[in-house]
Design an enzyme around this catalytic site. Structure first.
Site, mmCIF file in Angstrom:
data_model
loop_
_atom_site.group_PDB
_atom_site.id
_atom_site.type_symbol
_atom_site.label_atom_id
_atom_site.label_comp_id
_atom_site.label_asym_id
_atom_site.label_seq_id
_atom_site.Cartn_x
_atom_site.Cartn_y
_atom_site.Cartn_z
ATOM 1 N N GLN A 133 0.822 -1.307 -0.061
ATOM 2 C CA GLN A 133 0.068 -0.043 0.113
ATOM 3 C C GLN A 133 0.846 1.331 0.071
ATOM 4 O O GLN A 133 0.580 2.309 -0.395
ATOM 5 C CB GLN A 133 -0.955 0.125 1.317
ATOM 6 N N ASP A 177 -6.969 2.511 12.193
ATOM 7 C CA ASP A 177 -8.115 1.747 11.789
ATOM 8 C C ASP A 177 -9.223 1.851 13.006
ATOM 9 O O ASP A 177 -10.335 1.877 12.795
ATOM 10 C CB ASP A 177 -7.751 0.342 11.332
ATOM 11 N N ASN A 186 -3.346 0.039 13.744
ATOM 12 C CA ASN A 186 -3.030 0.614 12.593
ATOM 13 C C ASN A 186 -2.188 -0.622 11.899
ATOM 14 O O ASN A 186 -1.743 -1.540 12.626
ATOM 15 C CB ASN A 186 -2.349 1.711 12.377
ATOM 16 N N LYS A 187 -1.759 -0.440 10.629
ATOM 17 C CA LYS A 187 -1.208 -1.450 9.859
ATOM 18 C C LYS A 187 -0.157 -2.004 10.644
ATOM 19 O O LYS A 187 0.616 -1.222 11.378
ATOM 20 C CB LYS A 187 -0.646 -0.754 8.488
HETATM 21 C C1 RUB Z 1 -4.920 0.559 5.660
HETATM 22 C C2 RUB Z 1 -4.362 1.012 7.069
HETATM 23 C C3 RUB Z 1 -4.581 2.629 7.156
HETATM 24 C C4 RUB Z 1 -5.782 2.840 8.155
HETATM 25 C C5 RUB Z 1 -6.338 4.272 7.853
HETATM 26 O O1 RUB Z 1 -4.742 -0.876 6.055
HETATM 27 O O2 RUB Z 1 -3.728 0.771 7.885
HETATM 28 O O3 RUB Z 1 -3.514 3.263 7.962
HETATM 29 O O4 RUB Z 1 -6.759 2.143 7.541
HETATM 30 O O5 RUB Z 1 -6.370 4.747 6.691
HETATM 31 P P1 RUB Z 1 -5.440 -1.681 4.833
HETATM 32 P P2 RUB Z 1 -7.552 6.002 6.445
HETATM 33 O O6 RUB Z 1 -4.838 -1.314 3.533
HETATM 34 O O7 RUB Z 1 -5.011 -3.108 5.261
HETATM 35 O O8 RUB Z 1 -6.993 -1.652 4.722
HETATM 36 O O9 RUB Z 1 -7.091 7.083 6.892
HETATM 37 O O10 RUB Z 1 -7.674 5.956 4.899
HETATM 38 O O11 RUB Z 1 -8.786 5.753 7.141
#
Ligand code: RUB
Length: 286
Positions: A133, A177, A186-187
């Protein structure tokens, strides 16, 4: 496409991480929910909630949909992001190095906004194995005219500290998350980043919409190990946890639409808000 087909496609895209990141997932789930009216259709509601189990914003949004309907719930996403953008702009110093991980729209949008407002800074980010990502993040920032250097996940220490030709990072901005009482989720990799940032005395800010808060226990998703090693030899076990908890002691401030707040102030502020009263959803605690 008929609504049922559209619903199934969104559900599949969330499961397969074609739609990724807490905010995008919640937005897509909200739309899918409106297609099958999941405020009455419990089966669709359950399917959405179980698509990615570490996503309380998805649950909160479905709950809001029931009370506010589609448009008003959707309006929150932009409202919160605009507030967050203004706050992130305040903390970014000219000529600084900002470190980030994975792909967070809350973080990326605020960085692009700051760039548009004339702030000059560069970003160090990680590739974020196994699904990379970080490459998406690098592309989006580069497209917005932000200088980006991407590092292997295993080079986090080099990216944070002045080492082997890098500059020391001034701040770390991570998305979330889930925001819980004890810390944020978070990730995977975020825990190591938080500990190293603390070791090098680099402030860590969480940039996240407050609708990611949950007072529930949130399970950590473990994904199919084939994502990490497609043709793994027999008898070798591969683990693929998608997320991890970052204890609140590592977090300098949470930047949300509620302000730039210390962890405990954020929790106090959120306590009185209606949406955050425990949400009863069957199977959520699986
Ligand atoms: C994505 C991830 C992002 C959070 C926040 O993990 O960890 O840092 O979801 O994202 P994955 P946002 O790719 O496994 O979904 O700020 O877009 O809500």
């Amino acid at each position: 496409m008929k609504n049922k087909k559209r619903f199934d496609k969104i559900l599949e895209d969330i499961k397969k991480i074609k739609i990724q990141g807490a905010r995008n997932i919640a937005k897509a789930a909200l739309y899918a929910c409106s297609l099958s009216d999941c405020s009455v259709n419990q089966d669709s509601r359950k399917k959405l909630i179980n698509a990615r189990v570490t996503e309380p914003m998805l649950v909160n949004v479905l709950h809001k949909y029931k009370n506010l309907g589609y448009k008003k719930t959707l309006a929150h996403f932009d409202y919160a992001q605009e507030k967050i953008n203004l706050l992130v702009l305040k903390i970014i110093k000219n000529n600084s190095v900002i470190f980030t991980h994975c792909h967070s729209t809350n973080v990326i949008s605020s960085l692009i906004y700051s760039r548009k407002k004339g702030k000059k800074f560069e970003v160090y980010n990680t590739e974020t194995r196994p699904l990379f990502q970080g490459r998406m993040t690098a592309r989006e920032l580069e497209k917005a005219g932000i200088k980006v250097t991407m590092f292997l996940d295993s080079a986090i220490d080099i990216a944070l500290e002045k080492k082997q030709g890098t500059r020391k990072a001034d701040i770390v901005l991570l998305g979330a998350d889930a925001i819980l009482k004890e810390g944020i989720i978070n990730k995977v990799g975020s825990g190591m980043i938080a500990e190293l940032a603390s070791f090098h005395k680099i402030p860590l800010y969480i940039v996240a919409d407050s609708w990611k808060y949950s007072s529930h226990h949130i399970p950590i998703e473990e994904r199919d190990f084939h994502e990490a090693w497609a043709r793994v030899p027999r008898h070798i076990r591969v683990r693929n946890p998608a997320f991890e908890l970052i204890e609140k002691k590592y977090i300098k401030k949470i930047i949300s639409e509620l302000g730039i707040l210390s962890y405990d102030k954020f929790l106090r502020k959120i306590k009185n808000r209606k949406i955050y009263k425990p949400i009863r959803v069957h199977s959520y605690h699986k």
